[in-house]
Write a protein that holds these residues in place. Sequence first.
Motif, PDB file in Angstrom:
ATOM      1  N   LYS A 173     -19.967   9.039   9.140  1.00  0.00           N
ATOM      2  CA  LYS A 173     -20.219   9.561   7.772  1.00  0.00           C
ATOM      3  C   LYS A 173     -20.851  10.948   7.844  1.00  0.00           C
ATOM      4  CE  LYS A 173     -20.943   5.194   5.461  1.00  0.00           C
ATOM      5  NZ  LYS A 173     -21.964   4.277   4.990  1.00  0.00           N
TER       6      LYS A 173
ATOM      7  N   GLU B  99     -17.910   2.530   1.261  1.00  0.00           N
ATOM      8  CA  GLU B  99     -18.626   3.518   2.074  1.00  0.00           C
ATOM      9  C   GLU B  99     -18.073   4.920   1.858  1.00  0.00           C
ATOM     10  OE1 GLU B  99     -19.510   2.550   6.117  1.00  0.00           O
ATOM     11  OE2 GLU B  99     -19.125   0.440   5.734  1.00  0.00           O
ATOM     12  N   ALA B 100     -16.740   5.009   1.719  1.00  0.00           N
ATOM     13  CA  ALA B 100     -16.128   6.324   1.507  1.00  0.00           C
ATOM     14  C   ALA B 100     -16.600   6.928   0.193  1.00  0.00           C
ATOM     15  CB  ALA B 100     -14.609   6.194   1.515  1.00  0.00           C
TER      16      ALA B 100
ATOM     17  N   LEU C 268     -19.915   8.646   0.051  1.00  0.00           N
ATOM     18  CA  LEU C 268     -19.972  10.039   0.492  1.00  0.00           C
ATOM     19  C   LEU C 268     -19.772  11.014  -0.673  1.00  0.00           C
ATOM     20  CD1 LEU C 268     -17.856   9.670   3.751  1.00  0.00           C
ATOM     21  CD2 LEU C 268     -20.314  10.021   3.613  1.00  0.00           C
ATOM     22  N   SER C 269     -19.100  10.533  -1.733  1.00  0.00           N
ATOM     23  CA  SER C 269     -18.912  11.377  -2.930  1.00  0.00           C
ATOM     24  C   SER C 269     -19.951  11.024  -3.998  1.00  0.00           C
ATOM     25  CB  SER C 269     -17.514  11.169  -3.509  1.00  0.00           C
ATOM     26  OG  SER C 269     -16.551  11.430  -2.567  1.00  0.00           O
TER      27      SER C 269
ATOM     28  N   VAL D  23      -9.031   9.605  -3.384  1.00  0.00           N
ATOM     29  CA  VAL D  23      -9.444   8.494  -2.511  1.00  0.00           C
ATOM     30  C   VAL D  23      -8.985   7.173  -3.106  1.00  0.00           C
ATOM     31  CG1 VAL D  23     -11.373   7.394  -1.305  1.00  0.00           C
ATOM     32  CG2 VAL D  23     -11.521   9.775  -1.943  1.00  0.00           C
TER      33      VAL D  23
ATOM     34  N   ARG E   2     -20.633   3.838  12.370  1.00  0.00           N
ATOM     35  CA  ARG E   2     -20.303   4.233  10.992  1.00  0.00           C
ATOM     36  C   ARG E   2     -21.152   5.385  10.438  1.00  0.00           C
ATOM     37  NH1 ARG E   2     -18.157  -0.508   7.338  1.00  0.00           N
ATOM     38  NH2 ARG E   2     -16.795  -1.475   8.841  1.00  0.00           N
TER      39      ARG E   2
ATOM     40  N   GLU F 288     -11.572  14.581  -6.442  1.00  0.00           N
ATOM     41  CA  GLU F 288     -11.675  14.041  -5.086  1.00  0.00           C
ATOM     42  C   GLU F 288     -11.659  12.506  -5.138  1.00  0.00           C
ATOM     43  OE1 GLU F 288     -14.935  15.902  -2.950  1.00  0.00           O
ATOM     44  OE2 GLU F 288     -15.296  13.963  -1.966  1.00  0.00           O
TER      45      GLU F 288
ATOM     46  N   SER G  39     -14.603  -2.758   1.535  1.00  0.00           N
ATOM     47  CA  SER G  39     -15.809  -2.304   2.225  1.00  0.00           C
ATOM     48  C   SER G  39     -15.678  -0.853   2.693  1.00  0.00           C
ATOM     49  CB  SER G  39     -16.132  -3.278   3.357  1.00  0.00           C
ATOM     50  OG  SER G  39     -15.936  -2.727   4.571  1.00  0.00           O
ATOM     51  N   GLN G  40     -14.494  -0.485   3.205  1.00  0.00           N
ATOM     52  CA  GLN G  40     -14.299   0.899   3.653  1.00  0.00           C
ATOM     53  C   GLN G  40     -14.362   1.857   2.466  1.00  0.00           C
ATOM     54  OE1 GLN G  40     -14.034   1.778   6.774  1.00  0.00           O
ATOM     55  NE2 GLN G  40     -12.767   3.601   7.010  1.00  0.00           N
TER      56      GLN G  40
ATOM     57  N   ASN H 209     -18.940  14.745   6.660  1.00  0.00           N
ATOM     58  CA  ASN H 209     -19.575  15.602   5.655  1.00  0.00           C
ATOM     59  C   ASN H 209     -19.745  17.042   6.115  1.00  0.00           C
ATOM     60  OD1 ASN H 209     -20.064  14.498   3.129  1.00  0.00           O
ATOM     61  ND2 ASN H 209     -21.620  13.125   3.953  1.00  0.00           N
TER      62      ASN H 209
ATOM     63  N   SER I 137     -10.767  15.642   1.471  1.00  0.00           N
ATOM     64  CA  SER I 137     -12.197  15.544   1.183  1.00  0.00           C
ATOM     65  C   SER I 137     -12.869  14.627   2.199  1.00  0.00           C
ATOM     66  CB  SER I 137     -12.398  14.985  -0.218  1.00  0.00           C
ATOM     67  OG  SER I 137     -11.978  13.627  -0.221  1.00  0.00           O
TER      68      SER I 137
ATOM     69  N   TYR J  72     -12.891   9.769   5.400  1.00  0.00           N
ATOM     70  CA  TYR J  72     -13.614   8.585   5.885  1.00  0.00           C
ATOM     71  C   TYR J  72     -12.809   7.315   5.600  1.00  0.00           C
ATOM     72  CZ  TYR J  72     -17.160   5.122   6.803  1.00  0.00           C
ATOM     73  OH  TYR J  72     -17.820   4.043   7.310  1.00  0.00           O
ATOM     74  N   PHE J  73     -12.219   7.268   4.391  1.00  0.00           N
ATOM     75  CA  PHE J  73     -11.441   6.063   4.059  1.00  0.00           C
ATOM     76  C   PHE J  73     -10.276   5.867   5.011  1.00  0.00           C
ATOM     77  CE2 PHE J  73      -7.966   3.840   2.042  1.00  0.00           C
ATOM     78  CZ  PHE J  73      -8.604   2.645   1.744  1.00  0.00           C
TER      79      PHE J  73
ATOM     80  N   SER K 207     -14.733  12.022   1.638  1.00  0.00           N
ATOM     81  CA  SER K 207     -14.605  10.594   1.337  1.00  0.00           C
ATOM     82  C   SER K 207     -13.208  10.078   1.668  1.00  0.00           C
ATOM     83  CB  SER K 207     -14.953  10.323  -0.129  1.00  0.00           C
ATOM     84  OG  SER K 207     -14.226  11.193  -0.945  1.00  0.00           O
ATOM     85  N   GLU K 208     -12.176  10.881   1.372  1.00  0.00           N
ATOM     86  CA  GLU K 208     -10.821  10.427   1.666  1.00  0.00           C
ATOM     87  C   GLU K 208     -10.605  10.347   3.188  1.00  0.00           C
ATOM     88  OE1 GLU K 208      -7.722  12.485  -0.401  1.00  0.00           O
ATOM     89  OE2 GLU K 208      -6.237  11.006   0.154  1.00  0.00           O
TER      90      GLU K 208
ATOM     91  N   ASN L 282      -9.536  -3.433   1.492  1.00  0.00           N
ATOM     92  CA  ASN L 282      -9.977  -2.037   1.467  1.00  0.00           C
ATOM     93  C   ASN L 282     -11.380  -1.868   0.896  1.00  0.00           C
ATOM     94  OD1 ASN L 282      -7.566  -1.350   2.499  1.00  0.00           O
ATOM     95  ND2 ASN L 282      -6.684  -0.530   0.620  1.00  0.00           N
TER      96      ASN L 282
ATOM     97  N   GLN M  15       0.833  -1.198   0.000  1.00  0.00           N
ATOM     98  CA  GLN M  15       0.000   0.000   0.000  1.00  0.00           C
ATOM     99  C   GLN M  15       0.877   1.261   0.000  1.00  0.00           C
ATOM    100  OE1 GLN M  15      -3.223  -0.501   2.475  1.00  0.00           O
ATOM    101  NE2 GLN M  15      -4.178   1.449   1.998  1.00  0.00           N
TER     102      GLN M  15
ATOM    103  N   ALA N 190      -6.507   4.340  -1.562  1.00  0.00           N
ATOM    104  CA  ALA N 190      -6.995   2.975  -1.306  1.00  0.00           C
ATOM    105  C   ALA N 190      -6.245   1.927  -2.123  1.00  0.00           C
ATOM    106  CB  ALA N 190      -8.474   2.899  -1.625  1.00  0.00           C
TER     107      ALA N 190
ATOM    108  N   ARG O  87      -3.456   3.483  10.033  1.00  0.00           N
ATOM    109  CA  ARG O  87      -4.721   2.772   9.838  1.00  0.00           C
ATOM    110  C   ARG O  87      -4.473   1.260   9.882  1.00  0.00           C
ATOM    111  NH1 ARG O  87      -7.374   1.135   5.265  1.00  0.00           N
ATOM    112  NH2 ARG O  87      -9.613   0.852   5.609  1.00  0.00           N
TER     113      ARG O  87
END
Lengths: 351, 632
Positions: free
Chosen positions: A246, B164-165, B168-169, B201, A242, B197, B160-161, A250, A225, A230-231, A227-228, B158, A158, B205, A178
């Motif tokens: 979320k 969900e992420a 949001l977008s 992400v 969860r 964006e 499932s996370q 936002n 952002s 949250y990830f 979404s990032e 990665n 990663q 990921a 993480r």
Amino acid sequence: MSAPISHTYLRTRVSVMAEQLYSPQHLEALFQTPLEHLGQGFSFDQFQNRELSSTTLNRMTEKALIRTLIHELAVLLRPLESPSRSILVNWIRKFELYNLKAIIRGKLQKLSFEQIKEDLHELPGFLALPHEGLLRTESVLELLRQLEEGTYSDIARQARRVYEEKNEPFSLDAAIDRSYYTGLLRCVNSSDGSDKSSLHELLGALIDQQNLIWLLRYRFGYGLSASETYFLLIPAGWKLYREHVKELVNKESFEQVIKALKGHYADLLVDVDNVFDAECVLESHTAVYARHCLRFSSSAVARALAYLVLREMDLKKLYAIIQGKLLQLDDGLIRTAAMMGGPGTGLSHHV
Amino acid sequence: MFSPLPMRHVMIQVMTEELSLVSLTLAELSVFSPDHRPIYEDRFPHIPGGQFREYYHQGKSRLEKITRHIPLSPQVRLQSIQVVDERKLRDTNEWLGEVWQRCSILEEALRHLREEEQLIRQLEQTLENFENLNIDLNLLREERLFLDLRIGMVPRTNVSQLQEALGLSHYLLFVYMEHENNAHVVVVGPRGEREEELGSVLDTAGFHTLPIPPELRDEPENIRRELDERRHRVEQDCQLHRETLKTCSTELRNDLEEARRTLIMAEPFVRMDTAARSSGYLSIISGWIPAREIQRTRESLSDVLVNPFRLEERKPSREERPLVPSCLPEHWLMSPFATLVKQYGVPRYGEVDPTALFAITFIAMFGMMFGDVGHGLTIVLVAWLFRWKLRSFTPFAVCIGLSATLFGFLYGAVFGYEEMFHAVWMPPLSDPLYMLGVALRWGIGYLLMITLISIHNRLMEGDVTRAVFDSNGLVSIVLYLTVLYGLWNHYTHGVFGLAPLLISVTALLVLLAYRLIETDAPPGERMLVALIETFETVTGYISNTLSFLRVAAFSFNHVALTIAVFQLVSMLESTQGQWLMVILGNVFILVLEGAIVTIQALRLEYYEGFSRFYSGDGKEFRPLRLETVKGV
């Protein structure tokens, strides 16, 4: 030792060791103690050595404190076998990951072998990071190749993507952090039934604290952002479930996030207006929960983990006091750094 | 033979410029173990060679990495021994750095090719998967006006996370296939401001875009062909890189061997570390040398050094004894036994080296428990035939085989047959009580000897109190002997006897008093600890003595097993069957019982023997030497 005997032993050991945790009065007494005598609690006697600079002393102190923590962990590990053992070992891996980050950052900044090595913590043999080999790598790519062959292959893969595609150490750090917590969660999930629920709650409290701080920092400090952000958060908490997370990511401002908090955390953070104070409040809250776990949990392993969490917090506070005295900082500033006066009483309001 | 060689602490004063030469000479002699304590720090504050060590470690690390790609010969031949100066080491290190750069680039290229290969495999899987879908795949490939659509792989952990992420977008993620650690996904959402964006992400990921081949709809065969061609190209590239590496190997091997020789000759000075200290032109080296090697060392240094030097030697002080390395004389016959002793620990300097004692008693006990001429000779034969595999353990196997053979003659047994010749002594089962008595006497003798060694070790440490009063001290031995005498009296005359009773009670009280004085605890706890420990000393001697009954018990067991085999043989009718049963039965006895007897003999040595007198926490003597076999 069989499991019931080892757990009885562990419970007794933890109770004995818990005696050395700091009460507010004890912390105040430490604050009043001259610097020369502060090292007694962790076998460090270099404060009177006039030849050492404050930076060197600082680093030596940090290393000595971590050594103390690792030594105590080793004592607690003795009666344990897997999977209980691996939970505590994985918890202490945070120092291994500090080292990993230091090595990667050092390599990115093209620091020398000695410079990077100075920043590393001395770790016991049961932690797997092959420091010497990693330190001797001559580029980040070589470092990542070497990591791919070891225990950290998942992080390395990663990290490589993050490094090659973004080339910024922040993302790498976030990915490593993480991965640390998800690894710890995996360990807890594979633990024995009797330990699992207690450990889940304790770890959940730690993750909630971490998630909330990261959320505030990533969103409003680094401008990531929703979404990032949250990830990058850890996928399982305790009270911050969860959907609620979320909703929080936002939000467009710090204040909105605080206002949107529900239940317990809403009460806790109602007067907080910056990340540092939020961190202080959440850490105090985690400490309260860990103390509760230390006294009442039915799981000996959860008690041991709670002890280690609290001990680490205490040693951090002691380190802040020593660091402040070494740098001859203002008393108020030291109290704030050591979280002695509660939130909103220190640094953030002065600056 | 029975203790580590006498050692001397030496301090060699030399001119700083000759430090490397002295290190190299000492390494050639293989008799010097550096002492890294800062004992001369006040007079010689500097530790020379900091940069030299850095060059060495970096060079060594580079060479190790290079040899993963360019293997060198396992043994090194040093044509001539020369001092390596800092400049030469720096040049070697720099050259190794350049070579490693080339290797590293190749390594990275090969890694990319492996990744490419994996991608091709994933694409083939995708293709197979898409073939089963009834959709126009060109739709996925083309740019859409309102729809942002991406196909790719993401690590399974990665998914499932990320799902969900992305929610949001306002993006959706679908998994259409899972392969190895990756999930193949389709990400779809509205085009617009959030595209950037999304990219961020996905990068975080670990999303890896899978290109959809343009010909997918019309001619899947073409794609297969194209993928095959790509794979072929990758293989060709891999081959090319391997060829390059091979050429590199041929071109560089000699120079690499030379660099390795340089590092080997630089190592002794590096290993000196803080044992070498300097103050201006004058330097010292401190360490340990076996007393018998002092003269040879002095002569060798006189031969090689141009400038005068001074070698001061002294006996180790009492406080230093735990730090003195134990130099154990090496002997090919004792080597396997020494290895087994080291499994327990290294003897402290001054302690009795138990290797010879271990070898004799182990061989004797094995033979007594496994006495059979046939089995013994089989062990000898197998050990000889597999000597290439057993290596240094061949003498061990031969010795225990010969011991079993000798006891086989004493017991009159050949592969379990007891009627082939008359026993020189007696078959074990003919008088089991007598055999148990012999084992018991053996145990008593063994424990007495061990306790005497323990007393000797304490005296050598200068700890007279423990030598007299400790659980394996003089008082304990008196207690043990008087109790044994009393029991013998009781067995033969029906009374324990007043004298043994008085002496043993006095000895017991002395032991208790010593424990009371020694224990550092509150009065109640002190009494409890002292009582328990004294009781443990007494029971320890009893249980340890009885433990030796197993020596006789296993000799019965050996006979009993052969009887069981013969019983099975008698139940078979055909001659071939009977022979087969005899052979298989004996193989079974050899393997299974042989292993059990070895473990039991080891157990007696370690637990009943070593734990009484042998701390095993000594430092092994590892002299400076030129590492021409292992490592660099």
